[in-house]
Design an enzyme around this catalytic site. Structure first.
Site, PDB file in Angstrom:
ATOM      1  N   ARG A 231       0.914  -1.329  -0.008  1.00 27.18           N
ATOM      2  CA  ARG A 231      -0.048  -0.100  -0.142  1.00 27.18           C
ATOM      3  C   ARG A 231       0.771   1.288   0.010  1.00 27.18           C
ATOM      4  O   ARG A 231       0.264   2.256   0.082  1.00 27.18           O
ATOM      5  CB  ARG A 231      -0.935   0.101   1.280  1.00 27.18           C
TER       6      ARG A 231
ATOM      7  N   GLU B 280      -0.693  -8.869  -5.199  1.00 26.68           N
ATOM      8  CA  GLU B 280      -2.052  -9.511  -5.384  1.00 26.68           C
ATOM      9  C   GLU B 280      -1.865 -11.130  -5.872  1.00 26.68           C
ATOM     10  O   GLU B 280      -2.675 -11.943  -5.347  1.00 26.68           O
ATOM     11  CB  GLU B 280      -2.762  -8.919  -6.567  1.00 26.68           C
TER      12      GLU B 280
ATOM     13  N   GLN C 292      -5.020 -17.146  -2.074  1.00 22.49           N
ATOM     14  CA  GLN C 292      -5.088 -18.320  -1.360  1.00 22.49           C
ATOM     15  C   GLN C 292      -3.996 -18.526  -0.145  1.00 22.49           C
ATOM     16  O   GLN C 292      -3.459 -19.619   0.095  1.00 22.49           O
ATOM     17  CB  GLN C 292      -4.951 -19.365  -2.324  1.00 22.49           C
TER      18      GLN C 292
ATOM     19  N   LEU D  38       5.017 -20.525  -0.219  1.00 25.46           N
ATOM     20  CA  LEU D  38       3.902 -19.954  -0.537  1.00 25.46           C
ATOM     21  C   LEU D  38       2.816 -20.812  -1.007  1.00 25.46           C
ATOM     22  O   LEU D  38       1.707 -20.238  -1.100  1.00 25.46           O
ATOM     23  CB  LEU D  38       4.253 -18.714  -1.409  1.00 25.46           C
ATOM     24  N   GLY D  39       3.127 -21.906  -1.761  1.00 28.93           N
ATOM     25  CA  GLY D  39       2.303 -22.942  -2.209  1.00 28.93           C
ATOM     26  C   GLY D  39       1.624 -22.319  -3.534  1.00 28.93           C
ATOM     27  O   GLY D  39       1.837 -21.282  -3.946  1.00 28.93           O
TER      28      GLY D  39
ATOM     29  N   TYR E  28     -10.174 -10.005 -11.345  1.00 27.48           N
ATOM     30  CA  TYR E  28      -9.885  -9.402 -10.018  1.00 27.48           C
ATOM     31  C   TYR E  28      -8.524  -8.700 -10.224  1.00 27.48           C
ATOM     32  O   TYR E  28      -8.327  -7.700  -9.740  1.00 27.48           O
ATOM     33  CB  TYR E  28      -9.742 -10.530  -8.846  1.00 27.48           C
TER      34      TYR E  28
ATOM     35  N   ASP F 105     -13.490 -10.077  -4.164  1.00 26.47           N
ATOM     36  CA  ASP F 105     -12.754 -11.087  -3.709  1.00 26.47           C
ATOM     37  C   ASP F 105     -13.482 -11.484  -2.555  1.00 26.47           C
ATOM     38  O   ASP F 105     -14.898 -11.203  -2.483  1.00 26.47           O
ATOM     39  CB  ASP F 105     -11.314 -10.637  -2.994  1.00 26.47           C
TER      40      ASP F 105
ATOM     41  N   CYS G 224     -18.992  -0.851  12.384  1.00 26.02           N
ATOM     42  CA  CYS G 224     -18.873  -0.692  11.059  1.00 26.02           C
ATOM     43  C   CYS G 224     -19.082   0.668  10.452  1.00 26.02           C
ATOM     44  O   CYS G 224     -20.190   1.453  10.795  1.00 26.02           O
ATOM     45  CB  CYS G 224     -20.018  -1.634  10.354  1.00 26.02           C
TER      46      CYS G 224
END
Length: 330
Positions: A27, A39, A44, A82-83, A122, A140, A204
């Protein structure tokens, strides 16, 4: 929520995020390559895991050209832990396309970004909004949950109808001048307040727009697929040439990576059991038995001895790495 409240909803989220947004390294930049990497990593994979790897990985591959310049095995090794290794293959393919088709300069338009290998809706929305502040929608799991509750929508979010509705809402609601903050806010709202199990509705920032009658019961999803079990037998064979490993064939999930060789259960009868390992992959619960193999073991196609001093640089999935390291330590 009524249409006339859409702009107010979006602005309220932007104001809340400006005051309360978490500080993540991705960010702090508008570099589209750095944002694409974040991203892809976050798909996952949990934020804490990515935080532990992102900056180090970016130092290794600060530009598309840096990743495009290495071979696949180096890229796979860099992603270890990280898979879902297809992600780094897709990232490397995108880097190569940026170098070959755009002179190493990341495309700034939707068509150019969408044409990159492995880039879906996305990711297009994420890069456009976070790098270029374009009013592009993204959806997402967090966004889907927020929308389902705000609009009190019981349509399964993972159904075709549900996905279509989520994207239509995202396009209508996205902030017209500050998509960067708005999309970040929408996802963070789902991560920190509008959470899966226990939404903290009193905190919220957009609760006045929410029409959910029972927030904890939303979103609705299609029935889960059955969890499957798998059990296999592997062998451990170390000689002067190194450790016997099997290179995963093209088309396999871990294509190009190495694993401990498998054998039929009948072929391991009478061999010494060294270890039993249990782990989960997607919807499979796997049990692996590792046996000490004799030196006269038949070497099968795709199986090679890797010198022990080269194992650290050999790409493996995390379960293999853990088991190999444990056995070597013994």
């Amino acid at each position: 929520m009524e249409v006339e409240h859409f702009e107010a909803f979006a602005q309220r989220l932007v104001d809340w995020f400006t005051a309360n947004g978490k500080d993540y390294p991705w960010r702090r930049t508008t570099d589209p390559w750095a944002i694409l990497v974040s991203e892809i990593m976050l798909q996952q994979t949990t934020i804490p895991t990515v935080l532990g790897r992102y900056e180090e990985w970016m130092r290794q591959f600060p530009t598309p050209a840096a990743l495009a310049a290495v071979d696949e095995q180096t890229a796979l090794r860099s992603w270890e832990g990280l898979g879902y290794y297809r992600r780094v293959r897709a990232l490397r393919a995108a880097a190569t396309a940026i170098v070959e088709q755009h002179g190493g300069v990341f495309p700034a338009d939707e068509a150019g970004i969408r044409a990159l290998p492995g880039i879906g809706d996305y990711t297009v929305g994420a890069v456009l909004s976070f790098a270029y502040n374009v009013s592009a929608p993204l959806v997402d799991a967090n966004v889907s949950r927020v929308f389902a509750r705000v609009f009190n929508d019981a349509t399964p979010i993972d159904s075709t109808t549900g996905r279509k509705r989520q994207w239509e809402l995202a396009a209508k609601l996205v902030h017209k001048t500050n998509a960067r903050a708005y999309n970040s806010a929408l996802m963070e709202l789902g991560q920190s307040i509008c959470t899966t199990a226990a939404p903290t509705c009193l905190l919220c920032p957009v609760r006045e727009f929410c029409t959910a009658e029972s927030p904890a019961s939303l979103p609705v999803k299609l029935p889960k697929k059955e969890t499957l079990t798998a059990e296999h037998c592997d062998i451990w064979l170390v000689t002067e040439a190194g450790l016997l490993m099997e290179k995963q064939a093209d088309g396999k999930r871990h294509e190009g990576m190495y694993r401990l060789p498998q054998r039929p259960k009948t072929a391991t009868e009478g061999l010494r059991l060294l270890a039993t390992q249990k782990y989960s992959v997607t919807r499979y619960k796997v049990t692996r038995h590792l046996y000490l193999a004799p030196e006269n073991t038949e070497i099968l196609p795709n199986e090679v001895f890797i010198p022990l001093n080269m194992l650290a640089d050999t790409p493996m999935a995390s379960p293999d790495r853990k088991l190999v390291n444990k056995q070597l330590a013994h």
